[in-house]
Design a protein around this motif. Structure first.
Motif, short mmCIF file in Angstrom:
data_model
loop_
_atom_site.label_atom_id
_atom_site.label_comp_id
_atom_site.label_asym_id
_atom_site.label_seq_id
_atom_site.Cartn_x
_atom_site.Cartn_y
_atom_site.Cartn_z
N GLY A 464 0.82 -1.20 0.00
CA GLY A 464 0.00 0.00 0.00
C GLY A 464 0.86 1.25 0.00
O GLY A 464 1.90 1.30 0.66
N THR A 465 0.41 2.25 -0.75
CA THR A 465 1.09 3.55 -0.76
C THR A 465 0.14 4.57 -0.17
O THR A 465 -1.02 4.65 -0.58
CB THR A 465 1.43 3.96 -2.20
OG1 THR A 465 2.25 2.96 -2.78
CG2 THR A 465 2.15 5.29 -2.24
N ILE A 466 0.65 5.31 0.80
CA ILE A 466 -0.17 6.36 1.41
C ILE A 466 0.58 7.67 1.26
O ILE A 466 1.77 7.73 1.58
CB ILE A 466 -0.40 6.07 2.91
CG1 ILE A 466 -1.16 4.76 3.09
CG2 ILE A 466 -1.15 7.23 3.57
CD1 ILE A 466 -1.14 4.23 4.52
N VAL A 467 -0.08 8.67 0.73
CA VAL A 467 0.52 10.01 0.70
C VAL A 467 -0.32 10.90 1.60
O VAL A 467 -1.54 10.93 1.48
CB VAL A 467 0.58 10.57 -0.74
CG1 VAL A 467 1.08 12.00 -0.73
CG2 VAL A 467 1.46 9.69 -1.62
N THR A 468 0.36 11.59 2.53
CA THR A 468 -0.40 12.34 3.53
C THR A 468 0.36 13.58 3.99
O THR A 468 1.58 13.60 4.01
CB THR A 468 -0.69 11.45 4.76
OG1 THR A 468 -1.34 12.24 5.76
CG2 THR A 468 0.58 10.88 5.36
N PRO A 469 -0.38 14.63 4.37
CA PRO A 469 0.27 15.73 5.08
C PRO A 469 0.89 15.17 6.36
O PRO A 469 0.31 14.29 7.00
CB PRO A 469 -0.88 16.68 5.41
CG PRO A 469 -1.97 16.34 4.42
CD PRO A 469 -1.82 14.87 4.17
N HIS A 470 2.07 15.70 6.74
CA HIS A 470 2.82 15.00 7.79
C HIS A 470 2.15 15.00 9.15
O HIS A 470 2.41 14.15 9.97
CB HIS A 470 4.26 15.53 7.87
CG HIS A 470 4.35 16.98 8.27
ND1 HIS A 470 4.37 17.36 9.56
CD2 HIS A 470 4.41 18.10 7.52
CE1 HIS A 470 4.44 18.69 9.61
NE2 HIS A 470 4.46 19.15 8.38
N GLU A 471 1.23 15.96 9.39
CA GLU A 471 0.64 16.01 10.73
C GLU A 471 -0.20 14.77 11.06
O GLU A 471 -0.53 14.53 12.21
CB GLU A 471 -0.20 17.28 10.94
CG GLU A 471 -1.33 17.49 9.97
CD GLU A 471 -0.96 18.44 8.84
OE1 GLU A 471 0.17 18.33 8.31
OE2 GLU A 471 -1.80 19.27 8.45
N TYR A 472 -0.53 13.98 10.06
CA TYR A 472 -1.35 12.80 10.35
C TYR A 472 -0.53 11.51 10.48
O TYR A 472 -1.09 10.44 10.67
CB TYR A 472 -2.41 12.60 9.25
CG TYR A 472 -3.29 13.81 9.06
CD1 TYR A 472 -4.17 14.22 10.07
CD2 TYR A 472 -3.22 14.56 7.89
CE1 TYR A 472 -4.96 15.34 9.91
CE2 TYR A 472 -4.02 15.68 7.73
CZ TYR A 472 -4.89 16.07 8.74
OH TYR A 472 -5.67 17.18 8.58
N ILE A 473 0.81 11.64 10.34
CA ILE A 473 1.64 10.43 10.31
C ILE A 473 1.41 9.53 11.51
O ILE A 473 1.24 8.31 11.38
CB ILE A 473 3.13 10.80 10.26
CG1 ILE A 473 3.46 11.39 8.90
CG2 ILE A 473 4.00 9.57 10.46
CD1 ILE A 473 4.90 11.76 8.78
N ASN A 507 -6.82 -8.75 3.64
CA ASN A 507 -8.10 -8.78 4.36
C ASN A 507 -8.23 -7.63 5.34
O ASN A 507 -9.31 -7.27 5.75
CB ASN A 507 -8.31 -10.12 5.06
CG ASN A 507 -7.65 -10.17 6.41
OD1 ASN A 507 -6.49 -9.80 6.54
ND2 ASN A 507 -8.38 -10.58 7.43
N GLU A 508 -7.08 -7.02 5.73
CA GLU A 508 -7.14 -5.91 6.68
C GLU A 508 -7.59 -4.61 6.03
O GLU A 508 -7.90 -3.65 6.71
CB GLU A 508 -5.77 -5.71 7.34
CG GLU A 508 -5.32 -6.89 8.18
CD GLU A 508 -6.09 -7.01 9.49
OE1 GLU A 508 -6.73 -6.02 9.90
OE2 GLU A 508 -6.05 -8.09 10.10
N ILE A 509 -7.55 -4.56 4.72
CA ILE A 509 -7.97 -3.31 4.08
C ILE A 509 -9.27 -3.44 3.32
O ILE A 509 -9.81 -2.45 2.84
CB ILE A 509 -6.88 -2.74 3.13
CG1 ILE A 509 -6.60 -3.70 2.00
CG2 ILE A 509 -5.62 -2.39 3.90
CD1 ILE A 509 -5.91 -3.03 0.83
#
Lengths: 657, 414
Positions: A464-473, A507-509
């Motif tokens: 899985g690839t997740i791109v996020t603003p860092h405050e949610y890391i 199965n976890e996603i």
């Protein structure tokens, strides 16, 4: 569910709105009335021999959802005169209700564009691709017909998870990549930041990015020029024997299968006898042509060109994506990479009302006519009645399929929570003999072999690839750990955006991961995933017992670490949904003989309405009759009555917000 | 049985979802005229004659049609319900009773009940009602605790309720009933026990104990479901009911219906006719009826509902003589379902005789004695089926609503 609203590819089948239209026919599934928005290139069949390989460019547009892929396609079609320029051109290539509502491309449409650049007439084939990994195989086949891609990134949102996945697909296919930063007209556009992200993550120099506004048409012409300059023409020759890649297919009630093809060699015309490398079946070509984007017949198609052919194929399974077509008695080496569709997510589908079974079956048949990647097996549940177990390529695939059943066929269905295909490596000689192999795939918990006869259980995984603003890391890392995911990579793509890579058990996603991710990141994190094979897992089968009797349809295969929590949750939900009865009911979750969770539903001690006089009787009788009628739909587990509703509430997929 | 409905109240109680109206001024003369007219019309329709057939009440019908009900030959009871019928004037009550007596045979001593609120039941008013023909009153005491009365939105105090009951008992000795509610939000088992004791000290020979039902759309339900008031726990409600049954039976009362208790034979004839699935005529806004409209040649029992809203109802009565809004013929199965649902609420249950009158072909034994849900319920001790009929056991009565779906389901398949 919105796991990456991207282009996905399969077609619907609706009665043609204009059955008599000929010879230029709309694809049968076009929902619009017989309104012609595309400028026709005349009734004469085009002579495609005027476009030699050197003047052909085959390319795709790839983008994260909502980054402007369809808008850019609209502009390219307008500039090249393929469609007339009006302000009604919004998502011209997206025809289905579900596409327009979700802003995704479900049924990819290809289009041939004619463009004169520096005195040369070019044939530009825009090959639409499904962008989501559910369809990574289809994407890879579409991309294999291309020599380059336009990678569209939103100037405001920057690189998202799907941008990354798309980039790597194109990169691994060794295609030329033209980075385009779209929506520069927006107030918060920050193209510089996005250029830096592209440089950092994809190693593309910032000055190669083209800043555009597809909406306003800014710099779109420049994109066309870059397509001609940067993307090489296909490397093939008309002198070679015919070698055609099937990269998409649709089904038309009147004409049968329409296969979209890219010619890697030779030429093809009406009357040619062709053979499918996969099925070995022989056909005679009835019609060839190009897509503009509706079908326009031509005399021939030549090496390097992209178009369609109709050859008396009756089912879409005869024109499987990735198959190679060649001339009868002129066999060629098939193009590499052909695979049959492999479902990764399974779910039970049942009519809400059993009397709707036949209607649902016919709707399923019609919808799967155009989508050979959905596997359909008849199934029946004591609780939910007769239905099917459907296999989908992924979650979006499942979601869109369900939505199309509802929207286009007006079908209301019960879709059970999705499950994944597990595997077991058998150690028992008896079982190996029985199955004829030492590794089996388990879709139904009833088939789960006992631990004693198994050396190892395996579960499917995805990267899985997740791109996020860092405050949610922090929150996201916790979420991933809860889902048994293992971190593989973490990279700042600029000062405040992070890309995380995790190996997830599939199965976890499949149930609610995307929702959880979206809600804890206020909608800012994006997610995409790709198949990452199987890994050993400590799997067990969990039974649910009512007063000691197992409930077949509630058995689940689950990871040992998750059993306790899942068992507890299931027992609690059952306690809420099973009505109290005249005796106490023990609701238990068990692994083998071991009880891991229990809830007790107490017996009714008083259940009688206080007042029943003249005016109360009619209302009272209505309710009682409904309850008596409900007895018909009750599933009896031992002496415990479980209403169908309770099963539905427990088994049903939680719908996404 | 005849049920005239007086649709008005002075104030809506917090728990009440009945078809009642609070209006600044009631045109009583108009309502009276309409009640009288509709009663006359429906009595004519049901063919209850003044004339009594010779040879006993079943005389001329030697062999009643297989699926029909016995004919109503007389009005056995009248029950003025509401709303708050004690807000109507004795004159109105008298006018309706005169109309009934003018259109149908009313045996001497037929039960004529008036529902009354303690706040509109002065001794002089009650005397007026008695003079008009009322011979039984049912007083909506609801509680003998002022805090509880306030929670229920009642207009009276416990003391006023006591006075009203005492006054009524003097005028209607042995014919005064009281209503009490239990299972109020926050009510404890002890508080209920005290209420019950006080009620026993006050009551005459009939008492109705109702578990409070939270009805959608009422102020009280909104408070409970909104979390402002506690919902009484299921087990506590069961305990309250069991305790009340036990106490009243020990005090010599017969527990003759789920919520009704009587001693010295003071049962409500009128209400029994609902539970025995006799014929009854509903008169007034929203009133329900069940009868065979022989006056227009009907042979089947019908479920009828009068128009709900008083003004619309009056318009209809004035123009066509009645305000029947809906009528539906009840099939044999539906009639048996009602008989079962209602009959099992009583201690006599559904008697063989009564069942046979509705269903000469299919006996109780045949319907519920064969292996199946009903037999299982008998074996588990919830029901009894014997030569007397089918009825609930002591334990079964408290869970009747869990037994009925099984019984109806079985009946549908016979």
């Amino acid at each position: 569910l919105a796991v990456c609203r991207a282009a996905v590819r399969w077609g619907a089948l609706l009665p043609s709105p204009c059955p008599a239209a000929a010879p230029l026919r709309w694809p049968a599934w076009l929902p619009a009335a017989c309104e012609r928005r595309y400028s026709s290139r005349g009734k004469e069949q085009l002579d495609m021999s005027t476009y030699p390989v050197e003047s052909i460019r085959n390319f795709s547009i790839i983008a994260h959802v909502d980054h402007g892929k369809s808008t850019l396609a609209d502009r390219l079609l307008e500039i090249t005169g393929t469609i007339s320029k009006t302000d009604r051109n919004k998502q011209v290539l997206d025809k289905l209700q579900v596409e327009r509502e979700r802003g995704i491309t479900v049924k990819a449409q290809s289009a041939s564009l004619f463009y004169n650049h520096e005195g040369i007439n070019y044939l530009l084939n825009l090959i639409d691709t499904p962008g989501h990994v559910d369809f990574s195989y289809e994407v890879s086949r579409s991309l294999s017909a291309c020599q380059g891609v336009i990678l569209v990134v939103d100037a405001n949102e920057g690189i998202q998870a799907q941008t990354v996945a798309n980039f790597y697909l194109a990169f691994e296919a060794q295609l030329s990549i033209i980075p385009v930063i779209n929506k520069i007209d927006l107030k918060n556009a920050d193209p510089e930041r996005v250029e830096k992200q592209i440089e950092k993550l994809f190693d593309i120099p910032t000055d190669e990015c083209i800043r555009i506004s597809a909406k306003q048409g800014t710099n779109v012409e420049k994109v066309l020029q870059k397509v001609i300059e940067k993307i090489p023409p296909p490397q093939c020759s008309t002198a070679d024997p015919l070698k055609a890649l099937v990269f998409d297919s649709t089904f038309d009630h009147y004409r049968g299968v329409i296969a979209n093809v890219a010619l890697f060699g030779g030429e093809i015309a009406k009357g040619h006898k062709i053979v499918s490398a996969h099925t070995k079946k022989r056909y005679e070509v009835n019609e060839v042509g190009i897509l503009t984007p509706n079908e326009q017949p031509t005399h021939k198609l030549y090496a390097g060109q992209v178009g369609y052919l109709i050859a008396g194929m009756k089912e879409v399974t005869e024109a499987q994506i990735g198959d190679t077509l060649f001339l009868y008695k002129r066999p060629v080496e098939p193009l590499p990479g052909f695979k049959s569709a492999k479902p990764m997510v399974f779910a039970g589908m049942y009519p809400v009302d059993q009397t709707e079974y036949n209607n649902l079956r016919s709707a399923l048949e019609r919808l799967t006519l155009n989508d050979s990647s959905v596997t359909v097996h008849r199934d029946s549940s004591l609780a939910l009645g007769a239905g099917w177990r459907l296999g989908f390529l992924g979650l979006l695939h499942m979601e869109v399929f369900n939505q199309r059943l509802e929207q286009e066929y007006n079908m209301s269905v019960i879709l059970t929570a999705p499950t994944v295909p597990y595997k077991a490596v058998l150690s028992s000689k008896k079982l190996i003999k029985e199955h004829g192999k030492d590794q089996i795939t388990i879709i139904n918990p009833a088939q789960f072999p006992d631990k004693l006869s198994v050396s190892e259980y395996l579960e499917p995984t995805v990267l899985g690839t997740i791109v996020t603003p860092h405050e949610y890391i922090g929150k996201i890392i916790t979420l991933c750990q809860d889902r048994r995911a293992v971190q593989k990579d973490m990279l700042y793509i600029d000062e405040n955006r992070v890309m995380l890579k995790y190996l997830f058990p599939l199965n976890e996603i499949v149930v609610d991961f995307y929702d959880a991710l979206k809600s804890l990141s206020s909608g800012y994190a994006s997610f995409d995933y790709e198949d990452a094979g199987y890994q050993p897992a400590d799997l067990i089968k969990m039974d649910i017992l009512l007063n000691g009797n197992p409930v077949e349809e509630l058995a689940t295969i689950i990871h040992n670490d998750k059993a306790y929590a899942a068992g507890k949750l299931l027992c609690e939900r059952l306690k809420e949904t099973i009505p109290r009865q005249l005796f106490e009911i023990a609701i238990q979750a068990a692994i083998g003989k071991k009880i891991i969770a229990r809830e007790t539903l107490k017996a009714y001690r008083k259940n009688v309405v206080a007042k029943c006089y003249g005016g109360d009787i009619t209302r009272r009788m209505k309710l009682l009759k409904r309850q008596a009628e409900g007895k018909r739909l009750m599933r009896k587990i031992g002496n415990v009555e479980v209403p169908r509703d309770a099963f539905i509430r427990v088994l049903k997929r939680e719908t996404d917000k | 049985a005849l049920y005239p409905q007086w649709p008005y109240c002075r104030k809506r109680c917090s728990y009440c979802s009945f078809n009642t109206y609070v209006v600044p001024a009631v045109d009583e003369a108009a309502v009276r005229a309409c009640l009288v007219r509709e009663a006359q019309t429906l009595l004519r329709l049901s063919q209850v004659h003044r004339w009594v057939p010779a040879g006993g009440s079943w005389g001329p019908l030697k062999c009643p049609p297989a699926t029909s009900h016995p004919l109503l030959y007389s009005i056995t009871s009248v029950f003025f319900g509401g709303g708050t019928p004690s807000l109507a004037s004795p004159h109105t009550v008298g006018a309706v009773l005169e109309a009934v007596a003018g259109a149908a045979h009313v045996p001497a001593g037929a039960e004529v009940t008036l529902e009354a609120n303690p706040s509109s039941t002065s001794t002089s008013r009650l005397a007026g009602f008695r003079a008009a023909g009322v011979n039984r009153v049912s007083i909506g005491v609801q509680s003998l605790d002022n805090a509880e009365l306030q929670l229920l939105g009642r207009e009276h105090t416990a003391e006023e309720a006591r006075k009203a009951v005492e006054g009524a008992r003097r005028l209607f000795p042995g014919r005064t009933s009281i209503d009490l509610l239990f299972g109020l939000p926050g009510q404890s088992q002890d508080a209920w026990a005290q209420q019950l004791e006080a009620a026993l000290g006050l009551c005459d020979d009939h008492i109705s104990l109702y578990q409070l039902t939270l009805e959608r759309g009422t102020a009280l339900a909104a408070q409970v479901w909104g979390g402002a008031l506690p919902a009484p726990p299921q087990d506590l409600l069961a305990d309250m009911y069991q305790m009340a049954r036990t106490v009243l039976v020990a005090a010599g009362f017969r527990h003759y219906e789920v919520s009704n208790f009587a001693r010295k034979g003071a049962v409500s004839t009128h209400n029994l006719s609902y539970w025995r699935a006799d014929q009854y005529i509903g008169v007034g806004p929203g009133a329900h009826g069940r009868f065979v409209p022989r006056g227009e040649g009907g042979h089947s029992r019908e479920a009828r509902v009068q128009t709900l809203e008083p003004i619309a109802w009056m318009r209809e009565v004035q123009s066509q003589g009645h305000g029947t809004r809906s009528r539906a013929v009840l099939s044999l199965l539906e009639q048996l379902e009602e008989l079962l649902t209602l009959g099992l609420r009583t201690d006599e249950g559904v008697t063989q005789e009564r069942w046979g009158r509705f269903s000469p072909q299919l006996s109780l034994q045949h319907a519920f004695g064969a292996p199946g849900e009903a037999r299982a319920l008998q074996q588990q001790g919830w029901l009894v089926l014997d030569s007397g009929g089918l009825r609930c056991t002591w334990a079964g009565l408290a869970v009747l609503d869990s037994l009925l779906p099984d019984l109806l389901w079985q009946l549908q398949r016979v």
